[in-house]
Design an enzyme around this catalytic site. Structure first.
Site, mmCIF file in Angstrom:
data_model
loop_
_atom_site.group_PDB
_atom_site.id
_atom_site.type_symbol
_atom_site.label_atom_id
_atom_site.label_comp_id
_atom_site.label_asym_id
_atom_site.label_seq_id
_atom_site.Cartn_x
_atom_site.Cartn_y
_atom_site.Cartn_z
ATOM 1 N N LYS A 1 0.933 -1.197 0.047
ATOM 2 C CA LYS A 1 0.002 0.032 0.041
ATOM 3 C C LYS A 1 0.992 1.268 -0.144
ATOM 4 O O LYS A 1 1.933 1.230 0.401
ATOM 5 C CB LYS A 1 -0.825 0.016 1.200
ATOM 6 C CG LYS A 1 -1.949 -0.925 1.313
ATOM 7 C CD LYS A 1 -2.818 -0.847 2.727
ATOM 8 C CE LYS A 1 -4.020 -1.728 2.661
ATOM 9 N NZ LYS A 1 -4.992 -1.428 1.633
ATOM 10 N N ARG B 1 -10.164 -11.571 2.118
ATOM 11 C CA ARG B 1 -11.040 -12.551 1.557
ATOM 12 C C ARG B 1 -10.508 -13.828 1.699
ATOM 13 O O ARG B 1 -11.125 -14.942 1.807
ATOM 14 C CB ARG B 1 -11.194 -12.344 0.234
ATOM 15 C CG ARG B 1 -10.458 -12.064 -0.738
ATOM 16 C CD ARG B 1 -10.650 -11.373 -2.107
ATOM 17 N NE ARG B 1 -10.781 -9.773 -1.813
ATOM 18 C CZ ARG B 1 -11.196 -9.184 -2.824
ATOM 19 N NH1 ARG B 1 -11.557 -9.345 -3.876
ATOM 20 N NH2 ARG B 1 -11.071 -7.756 -2.438
#
Ligand code: BES
Ligand code: ZN
Ligand code: ZN
Length: 479
Positions: A258, A332
């Site tokens: 990120k 996920r």
């Protein structure tokens, strides 16, 4: 803080009295008597402050009738439970300097007023003071709620607020202080205290149990992962609710790293797990007659030399293979194993809670969670619980037409979709691990963290979804 119910304001004294005022300065319970005791200057004074009784407005004045000070708070047109929670939060924050506080907010004539005031006031005083040399915590030791005789409602408000506060403390803790083993220890202590069964899987056991997604995400971290499985099984319970919380204690993005700006907020990425812990605390404290299974995969998402590489493939617990094209879509992956495990136990309903996608924040902003359901019944049940709890959720589609964007040429599925509908494709990914059983996914990426104080919300981790999940558990309770 002691919260005491007393029928009559005339019998109460203290440091601060909080009184409600409706729109256009129409007096709430007890306010008229106090206003006339204060004197005729009050109207002018309110004019000067532009205090008209709009929701959230406050006006502090000198004390009278046995109170050191009086705080008028605006309730607007009509008070429902949401307004009452919010205004009580504002009152709680304003009352931090006072030891003995009383309020007639509890006399507002709606169902659950005492619960709402208890909950709002307690959370309005919440502060994460652990690392401050001078934490300046709220000094309030006593809150008297007038007009009430229902201690059950006080106990309910207290239990849910304590669950939310626990979640907030865990979310606000810096990542360095909440390594997976530390969180697992906290869960173990709580489970022991409340008679909840708990199993904690260490790294080797995670491998043995084939929690492949959790293992894959953990590869880049020096601090080892944990899978925590809790079971609250009270006597007489018939239904079972399974809760699965995303527990990424820090999300650097992994090798798909990120950008630096705002990276510190990625300690919030274990909010789902924190919410599961806080919810189980509240449910067990209340002794609700419903079985609750709490599953929290816990790991950091880091960039160490052993980290999974974009393009790597792992096998999830349910046997499906996943090509990881972006290591920042890690939530996920750990939820896949948590949901597979939940589905094996065939609960009446599974709910996962996760700060899952930036896309959901783009769609719904910072105050509304995305709600995805396997069917209308499951979704409707959680929507109704959220409405009662005063938490904002909005139904989103698990649109099967988009499923093909997760197709991979070399594995059963890939972990990212195309440019659009990212919150939906994330939900479609999760659906692959639910064994087509009743399931709801809450994407709390927005509301998990607040940029500033707002009613009973304090800047930082919010504990959003604890109240909703407790309300849901109440719906599933046996008589
Ligand atoms: N934890 C983030 C989602 C997130 C972003 C939560 C901002 C709160 C605030 C999640 O793991 C993530 O990085 N998701 C990616 C998915 C993408 C790579 C498909 C995202 O949303 O950008
Ligand atoms: Zn991520
Ligand atoms: Zn994440």
């Amino acid at each position: 803080m002691d919260i005491i119910v007393k029928p009559d304001l005339a019998e109460v004294s203290g440091d601060l009295l909080v009184l409600p005022v409706f729109k256009d300065r129409s007096w709430g319970p007890g306010a008229e008597e106090v206003a006339s005791a204060l004197g005729s200057w009050l109207d002018d004074y309110f004019d000067g402050l532009d205090f008209s009784g709009k929701v959230g407005q406050t006006a502090a004045v000198p004390g009278v009738n046995g109170f050191g000070r009086v705080l008028f708070v605006g309730l607007g047109d009509e008070a429902d439970a949401d307004v009452l929670r919010k205004v009580s939060g504002i009152a709680g924050r304003a009352a931090k300097r006072y030891e003995k506080v009383a309020t007639t907010l509890s006399e507002i004539d709606i169902d659950g007023a005492v619960d709402a005031v208890t909950y709002g006031f307690l959370l309005g005083q919440y502060k994460f003071g652990k690392y401050l040399s001078e934490p300046k915590l709220a000094k309030t030791t006593e809150l008297v709620l007038t007009g009430a005789d229902d201690e059950g409602e006080v106990a309910h408000g207290e239990a849910v607020a304590a669950g939310v506060a626990m979640a907030r403390d865990l979310i606000n803790e810096p990542a360095g202080g909440k390594k997976p083993e530390v969180l697992a220890d906290i869960a173990t202590d709580m489970a022991g205290e409340l008679g909840i069964d708990i199993t904690v899987y260490d790294r080797d056991q995670i491998e043995e149990e084939r929690f492949g997604g959790l293992l894959a995400v953990s590869l880049g971290a020096t601090n080892p992962p944990r899978m925590v499985v809790m079971n609250y099984r009270p006597e007489g319970a018939e239904k079972t609710l399974a809760l699965v919380g995303k527990g990424i204690v820090f999300d650097s993005g992994g090798l798909s790293i990120k950008p630096a700006a705002g990276l510190e907020t990625m300690k919030t990425d274990m909010s789902g797990a924190a919410v599961v812990f806080g919810t189980m605390r509240a449910i067990a404290t209340l002794g609700l007659k419903v079985n609750v299974m709490g599953i929290t995969p816990l790991t950091e998402n880091m960039t160490g030399g052993a980290a999974q590489r974009p393009g790597d493939i792992f096998t999830a617990r349910n046997g499906k293979t996943v090509e990881v094209l972006n290591t920042d879509a890690e939530g996920r992956l750990v939820l896949a194993d948590g949901l597979s495990l939940a589905a094996e136990h065939k609960p009446d309903l599974m709910v996962d809670i996760a700060t899952l996608t930036g896309a959901c924040m783009v769609a719904l902003g910072k105050k509304v969670a995305g709600l995805f359901g396997s069917d209308d019944d499951a979704a409707g049940q959680v929507e109704a619980a959220a409405r009662r709890a005063g938490e904002k959720v909005w139904r989103m589609p698990v649109e099967k037409e988009y499923r093909s964007v997760l197709d991979s040429p070399i594995a059963d599925l890939k972990n990212i979709g195309d440019r659009y509908g990212g919150a939906i494709t994330a939900a479609l990914f999760l659906a692959e691990f639910t064994d087509e059983q009743p399931w709801v996914h809450l994407d709390i990426a927005g509301p998990a963290r607040a940029d500033g104080d707002d009613g009973y919300i304090a800047k930082g981790g919010t504990g959003f979804a604890v109240a909703t999940l407790v309300a849901l558990a109440e719906d599933m309770t046996s008589a």
